[in-house]
Structures are given as structure tokens and as C-alpha cells.
Design a protein around this motif. Sequence first.
Motif, PDB file in Angstrom:
ATOM      1  N   HIS A  92      28.192  10.165  12.918  1.00  0.00           N
ATOM      2  CA  HIS A  92      27.565   9.449  14.023  1.00  0.00           C
ATOM      3  C   HIS A  92      26.072   9.241  13.767  1.00  0.00           C
ATOM      4  CE1 HIS A  92      30.930  10.643  17.073  1.00  0.00           C
ATOM      5  NE2 HIS A  92      31.224   9.573  16.371  1.00  0.00           N
ATOM      6  N   ALA A  93      25.424  10.224  13.154  1.00  0.00           N
ATOM      7  CA  ALA A  93      24.007  10.067  12.818  1.00  0.00           C
ATOM      8  C   ALA A  93      23.818   8.898  11.854  1.00  0.00           C
ATOM      9  CB  ALA A  93      23.456  11.355  12.210  1.00  0.00           C
ATOM     10  N   ALA A  94      24.702   8.802  10.871  1.00  0.00           N
ATOM     11  CA  ALA A  94      24.616   7.691   9.912  1.00  0.00           C
ATOM     12  C   ALA A  94      24.753   6.350  10.620  1.00  0.00           C
ATOM     13  CB  ALA A  94      25.699   7.837   8.841  1.00  0.00           C
ATOM     14  N   ALA A 101      17.993   0.861  11.808  1.00  0.00           N
ATOM     15  CA  ALA A 101      17.448   0.163  10.639  1.00  0.00           C
ATOM     16  C   ALA A 101      17.649  -1.334  10.763  1.00  0.00           C
ATOM     17  CB  ALA A 101      18.120   0.692   9.369  1.00  0.00           C
ATOM     18  N   GLU A 102      18.841  -1.759  11.178  1.00  0.00           N
ATOM     19  CA  GLU A 102      19.119  -3.189  11.335  1.00  0.00           C
ATOM     20  C   GLU A 102      18.221  -3.814  12.391  1.00  0.00           C
ATOM     21  OE1 GLU A 102      23.858  -2.959  10.055  1.00  0.00           O
ATOM     22  OE2 GLU A 102      23.289  -3.057  12.176  1.00  0.00           O
ATOM     23  N   PHE A 116      14.919   4.151   7.795  1.00  0.00           N
ATOM     24  CA  PHE A 116      16.123   4.472   8.561  1.00  0.00           C
ATOM     25  C   PHE A 116      17.392   4.272   7.729  1.00  0.00           C
ATOM     26  CE2 PHE A 116      13.342   3.962  12.358  1.00  0.00           C
ATOM     27  CZ  PHE A 116      13.603   5.208  12.917  1.00  0.00           C
ATOM     28  N   PHE A 117      17.414   3.284   6.824  1.00  0.00           N
ATOM     29  CA  PHE A 117      18.558   3.163   5.919  1.00  0.00           C
ATOM     30  C   PHE A 117      18.672   4.408   5.034  1.00  0.00           C
ATOM     31  CE2 PHE A 117      18.212  -1.599   6.435  1.00  0.00           C
ATOM     32  CZ  PHE A 117      19.462  -1.757   7.016  1.00  0.00           C
ATOM     33  N   LYS A 118      17.541   4.888   4.572  1.00  0.00           N
ATOM     34  CA  LYS A 118      17.518   6.101   3.750  1.00  0.00           C
ATOM     35  C   LYS A 118      18.017   7.303   4.556  1.00  0.00           C
ATOM     36  CE  LYS A 118      14.425   8.646   0.632  1.00  0.00           C
ATOM     37  NZ  LYS A 118      13.021   8.717   0.105  1.00  0.00           N
ATOM     38  N   LYS A 119      17.599   7.382   5.821  1.00  0.00           N
ATOM     39  CA  LYS A 119      18.031   8.475   6.694  1.00  0.00           C
ATOM     40  C   LYS A 119      19.532   8.389   6.963  1.00  0.00           C
ATOM     41  CE  LYS A 119      15.981  10.979  10.546  1.00  0.00           C
ATOM     42  NZ  LYS A 119      14.899  10.971  11.562  1.00  0.00           N
ATOM     43  N   SER A 120      20.014   7.178   7.176  1.00  0.00           N
ATOM     44  CA  SER A 120      21.445   6.981   7.376  1.00  0.00           C
ATOM     45  C   SER A 120      22.228   7.448   6.155  1.00  0.00           C
ATOM     46  CB  SER A 120      21.728   5.506   7.659  1.00  0.00           C
ATOM     47  OG  SER A 120      23.120   5.276   7.781  1.00  0.00           O
ATOM     48  N   ASN A 121      21.725   7.118   4.976  1.00  0.00           N
ATOM     49  CA  ASN A 121      22.389   7.528   3.742  1.00  0.00           C
ATOM     50  C   ASN A 121      22.470   9.042   3.624  1.00  0.00           C
ATOM     51  OD1 ASN A 121      23.490   5.501   2.232  1.00  0.00           O
ATOM     52  ND2 ASN A 121      22.059   5.718   0.526  1.00  0.00           N
ATOM     53  N   PHE A 122      21.390   9.710   3.986  1.00  0.00           N
ATOM     54  CA  PHE A 122      21.364  11.172   3.913  1.00  0.00           C
ATOM     55  C   PHE A 122      22.498  11.762   4.738  1.00  0.00           C
ATOM     56  CE2 PHE A 122      20.119  15.163   5.960  1.00  0.00           C
ATOM     57  CZ  PHE A 122      19.906  15.970   4.855  1.00  0.00           C
ATOM     58  N   GLU A 161      20.898  -2.674   1.350  1.00  0.00           N
ATOM     59  CA  GLU A 161      19.683  -3.043   2.069  1.00  0.00           C
ATOM     60  C   GLU A 161      18.442  -2.453   1.405  1.00  0.00           C
ATOM     61  OE1 GLU A 161      19.502  -5.260   4.181  1.00  0.00           O
ATOM     62  OE2 GLU A 161      21.492  -5.446   5.091  1.00  0.00           O
ATOM     63  N   MET A 162      18.544  -1.218   0.914  1.00  0.00           N
ATOM     64  CA  MET A 162      17.391  -0.621   0.238  1.00  0.00           C
ATOM     65  C   MET A 162      17.103  -1.334  -1.083  1.00  0.00           C
ATOM     66  SD  MET A 162      17.542   3.478   1.070  1.00  0.00           S
ATOM     67  CE  MET A 162      19.197   3.778   0.451  1.00  0.00           C
ATOM     68  N   ALA A 163      18.139  -1.873  -1.708  1.00  0.00           N
ATOM     69  CA  ALA A 163      17.939  -2.651  -2.931  1.00  0.00           C
ATOM     70  C   ALA A 163      17.098  -3.885  -2.641  1.00  0.00           C
ATOM     71  CB  ALA A 163      19.286  -3.046  -3.525  1.00  0.00           C
ATOM     72  N   TRP A 164      17.400  -4.570  -1.547  1.00  0.00           N
ATOM     73  CA  TRP A 164      16.628  -5.764  -1.203  1.00  0.00           C
ATOM     74  C   TRP A 164      15.188  -5.420  -0.853  1.00  0.00           C
ATOM     75  CZ3 TRP A 164      17.167 -10.381  -2.641  1.00  0.00           C
ATOM     76  CH2 TRP A 164      18.428 -10.923  -2.869  1.00  0.00           C
ATOM     77  N   TYR A 165      14.996  -4.268  -0.243  1.00  0.00           N
ATOM     78  CA  TYR A 165      13.630  -3.816   0.040  1.00  0.00           C
ATOM     79  C   TYR A 165      12.844  -3.696  -1.264  1.00  0.00           C
ATOM     80  CZ  TYR A 165       9.855  -0.650   1.474  1.00  0.00           C
ATOM     81  OH  TYR A 165       8.625  -0.075   1.698  1.00  0.00           O
TER      82      TYR A 165
END
Length: 266
Positions: A92-94, A101-102, A116-122, A161-165
Motif C-alpha cells: 500500500h505504501a508503494a 509521484a504522478e 516519490f517514485f524512488k520511495k515507492s520502489n523502496f 519514470e526515474m529513467a525519464w527523469y
Amino acid sequence: MQIFHLKKFLSNNPNSRDGYLLKALINLNAFQDAKQALSDLTMAINIDRKFAEAFSWRAEISAVDFGDFREAKRDISQALEILPNDPLVNFHAAIVYIKIAEKNLDMKKLDDAYGFFKKSNFHANKAIATYPDKLNDIYQKVYPFGYLYELHFEVGLNNYEMAWYQAEDKRRGQVAAKPYFDAAVNSFTRAISIAPSQESTDKLYEEYDMNPLMVADIHYWRGEVYQSYIRGAWWKKACPDFKISKKAKNSEFFEDSQRWVRESCY
């Protein structure tokens, strides 16, 4: 009938936190009544202020159904404080953090979105690492195919998404982005390998009005990744995925896949 008996049970057992959690899940999944589900979860939390599952469900509903990210962040932080290693809480956190992030992407707050994408990944990876061998009876009904393949899918989306960043930064560019694109492909491939068949999810969609993650959706996103970073004949890898996705009439990417195949695939 199930909700009738549950209401009767709760009238005789008004302090049953699990009863209110079950009622919330029925209202959310059987009746698509997110507002009532939130109310039920609040009742469960009022009974037990350490009920991590109720906090995490309330966070997920706040983020996904109502876009209330302030409440979602507060609740998921509480759930993680109580059960930091629980797979469902981390799942749920992810979801919560990918939705935040979106939202930041929509507002062009790219640095915040990346965080936030990084946090979701974690949290998605933590849920993968602690995923149970078997779901309990309640969650087997909520997630008839499990949610492990969804976790790998979320990791794929986050990496994409992090790749595009990275790619859009003039200093880092494509070289820095490629490992993230590669990681996204790997995660989508793992998700595809354990996802339910398209026929299985179509049945839930058509007969029970459920909207599970479909294997066709994952193929679509893997195709998107390929066409994003493979130079030259990217279609050689992307088009097989788009051709699978375009056959799934119930997929939200059905028309997009049709367009890709029509315009770029041979």
C-alpha cells in the motif's frame, strides 16, 4: 447476504476491529463504495489505534479513490511505524507514493516526483522480499491472483519514470537513464512471467465487474520502455508486446496498442 450477516455480527460485537476491516473490504471490492469503506476503516482504527492494516487500507483508498494525499501520507506513515516489514503495508505504501509521484509529475515538480517514485520502489521491493507463501482467506478473495505480480509491475513503472527523469537532464542524459530503463524491462518481464492469463482477468472484468491488472497492460508498458530507449529499430522488441496488448479489448491500453501496431509494426 454476506454483508447482512456481517452487519448482524457487528451489532452483537461492536468492538470487533476485524469485523469492520472485513466490512470495509466488502464495501470497497463488492460494492465499489470507497466512502463507506473509509468509514468502516475509521471505526476499526477507533477500536484499535495500532491496527496497521486498517491504516494502510485507508491510506490506499484516500490516495487512489479520492486523491487526498495529505491523509494518505499520514495514514501510511502510521501503518509503517506499527508494522514496518509487513508486505501488505509496504504494498500500500508503494501505491500511495506512486500516486503522489504522478501528481507531482502533473504539476511539473520533477525532483519531487523522482523522490516519490524512488520511495515507492523502496517499499515495493520490501514487499516483494517479505511476500508470504500463501495469502490468508480474506486477502485471497481481494487478490484472487495474489499481488506479487502487481509489485513487480509497480517497480517497473517506477524505474521507467526515474529513467525519464535521468534522460531529460542535460548533464546525465541517456547514459544515466539506460540502467533504469533496463531495470524497468526486467521488472515487467518478471511480472509477465507470474501474471494470470488474459482469459482469467477478462473473466473477472466481464462477469464480476472487477478491474485487475492484466498481463496485456504489462506487455504494453514493456513495449513503451523499449520504444523509449532503444535507438533505431526499437520496434523489433516493442512490437511483439504491443501486438499482445492490442488483442486485449478490456485493457485500458487497447486503443493505444492498436495505434502503435498500425503505425510502427510490420
